[in-house]
Write a protein that holds these residues in place. Structure first.
Motif, mmCIF file in Angstrom:
data_model
loop_
_atom_site.group_PDB
_atom_site.id
_atom_site.type_symbol
_atom_site.label_atom_id
_atom_site.label_comp_id
_atom_site.label_asym_id
_atom_site.label_seq_id
_atom_site.Cartn_x
_atom_site.Cartn_y
_atom_site.Cartn_z
ATOM 1 N N HIS A 21 0.816 -1.215 0.000
ATOM 2 C CA HIS A 21 0.000 0.000 0.000
ATOM 3 C C HIS A 21 0.853 1.269 0.000
ATOM 4 C CE1 HIS A 21 -3.820 -2.143 0.663
ATOM 5 N NE2 HIS A 21 -3.008 -3.042 1.204
ATOM 6 N N VAL A 22 2.158 1.099 0.153
ATOM 7 C CA VAL A 22 3.068 2.240 0.185
ATOM 8 C C VAL A 22 3.756 2.438 -1.158
ATOM 9 C CG1 VAL A 22 5.225 3.099 1.193
ATOM 10 C CG2 VAL A 22 3.508 2.038 2.653
ATOM 11 N N MET A 23 4.203 1.358 -1.774
ATOM 12 C CA MET A 23 5.025 1.434 -2.976
ATOM 13 C C MET A 23 4.348 2.238 -4.085
ATOM 14 S SD MET A 23 7.688 0.151 -2.144
ATOM 15 C CE MET A 23 8.362 -0.906 -0.907
ATOM 16 N N GLY A 24 5.005 3.320 -4.470
ATOM 17 C CA GLY A 24 4.502 4.169 -5.544
ATOM 18 C C GLY A 24 3.287 4.988 -5.166
ATOM 19 N N ARG A 25 2.974 5.064 -3.899
ATOM 20 C CA ARG A 25 1.780 5.808 -3.473
ATOM 21 C C ARG A 25 2.168 6.871 -2.465
ATOM 22 N NH1 ARG A 25 -1.299 0.242 -2.987
ATOM 23 N NH2 ARG A 25 -1.776 -0.098 -5.170
ATOM 24 N N ASP A 26 1.663 6.725 -1.235
ATOM 25 C CA ASP A 26 1.923 7.710 -0.191
ATOM 26 C C ASP A 26 2.113 6.982 1.132
ATOM 27 O OD1 ASP A 26 2.331 10.168 0.954
ATOM 28 O OD2 ASP A 26 0.242 10.798 0.892
ATOM 29 N N PRO A 56 6.862 5.851 0.991
ATOM 30 C CA PRO A 56 7.573 5.570 -0.254
ATOM 31 C C PRO A 56 8.814 6.445 -0.384
ATOM 32 C CG PRO A 56 5.699 6.970 -0.700
ATOM 33 C CD PRO A 56 5.650 6.642 0.773
ATOM 34 N N LEU A 57 9.744 5.982 -1.187
ATOM 35 C CA LEU A 57 10.936 6.755 -1.514
ATOM 36 C C LEU A 57 10.838 7.124 -2.994
ATOM 37 C CD1 LEU A 57 13.649 4.500 0.184
ATOM 38 C CD2 LEU A 57 12.498 6.495 1.150
ATOM 39 N N GLY A 62 10.267 12.060 -9.357
ATOM 40 C CA GLY A 62 8.995 11.484 -8.921
ATOM 41 C C GLY A 62 8.869 9.996 -9.185
ATOM 42 N N CYS A 63 9.951 9.344 -9.572
ATOM 43 C CA CYS A 63 9.929 7.893 -9.804
ATOM 44 C C CYS A 63 10.143 7.157 -8.481
ATOM 45 C CB CYS A 63 11.018 7.493 -10.787
ATOM 46 S SG CYS A 63 10.799 8.201 -12.430
ATOM 47 N N ALA A 64 9.380 6.095 -8.278
ATOM 48 C CA ALA A 64 9.475 5.321 -7.038
ATOM 49 C C ALA A 64 10.795 4.568 -6.975
ATOM 50 C CB ALA A 64 8.304 4.358 -6.935
ATOM 51 N N LEU A 65 11.481 4.691 -5.837
ATOM 52 C CA LEU A 65 12.730 3.976 -5.599
ATOM 53 C C LEU A 65 12.536 2.788 -4.662
ATOM 54 C CD1 LEU A 65 15.088 7.015 -4.907
ATOM 55 C CD2 LEU A 65 14.996 5.636 -6.979
ATOM 56 N N GLY A 66 11.526 2.857 -3.818
ATOM 57 C CA GLY A 66 11.312 1.811 -2.816
ATOM 58 C C GLY A 66 10.500 2.374 -1.671
#
Length: 184
Positions: A21-26, A56-57, A62-66
């Motif tokens: 629920h975190v990855m690429g979100r908030d 998220p990182l 703005g690309c998801a790192l982890g």
């Protein structure tokens, strides 16, 4: 960090976990009863996790790192300050990950360029904006009689002189002329 000690990093299945629920979100916060919300997650059961807050990182584009998360065996009574602190820490961690990645890419490119310049059959001399030597390849060392370490930070005109084929008169170095034009 677990039980007052640093612990090794580990990997686990994200699907069916709060991290999904975190990855690429908030930021995602479960201040209590996280196991009840994810009953099939073995890690939460094995570690007896009761609360979870994850963030998220994202890199500067703005690309998801982890992601990064806090898991606790107790409920978190006031999640708001923890969420705020985790957001700040996540932003800093993401910036460091991006900086490290950029540094690694730059190092690899620099190494590749150095290998290329070192192995080509032509003399290569590079200078900084002031016209001071910052690189001589082996062919340039043979041509000038200077080693890289001897020539480093020395004016290019002192290390490399161009002599006219007829009359053997020293002529103005075209690289020096270019530097002078760019500095004015």
């Amino acid at each position: 960090h677990a039980h007052g000690k640093l612990s090794d990093n580990f990997e686990y299945q994200i699907a069916g976990s709060p991290c999904e629920h975190v990855m690429g979100r908030d930021i995602c916060s479960y201040p209590s009863d996280v196991q009840a919300r994810f009953p099939n997650n073995e890690l939460l059961k094995d570690l007896r996790i009761h609360s979870y807050i994850g963030a998220p990182l994202y890199d500067s584009r703005g690309c998801a790192l982890g992601g990064i998360a806090i898991l606790d065996t107790r409920p978190i009574k006031d999640a708001q300050p923890v969420e705020w602190l985790l957001r700040v820490f996540a932003a800093r961690a993401a910036a460091e990950l991006e900086r490290k990645h950029t540094e690694d890419v730059l190092f690899a490119e620099t190494e590749r360029a150095q290998i290329t310049l070192h192995s080509i059959g032509d003399a290569v001399i590079s200078t900084d904006a002031r016209g001071r030597i910052d690189y001589l390849n082996p062919v340039a060392e043979q041509l000038t009689g200077w080693t890289h370490s001897q020539a480093w930070n020395t004016a290019a005109g002192e290390v490399f002189r161009i002599v006219a084929a007829i009359g053997e008169k020293i002529v103005q170095n075209p690289a020096q002329l270019c530097l002078l034009e760019n500095c004015e």
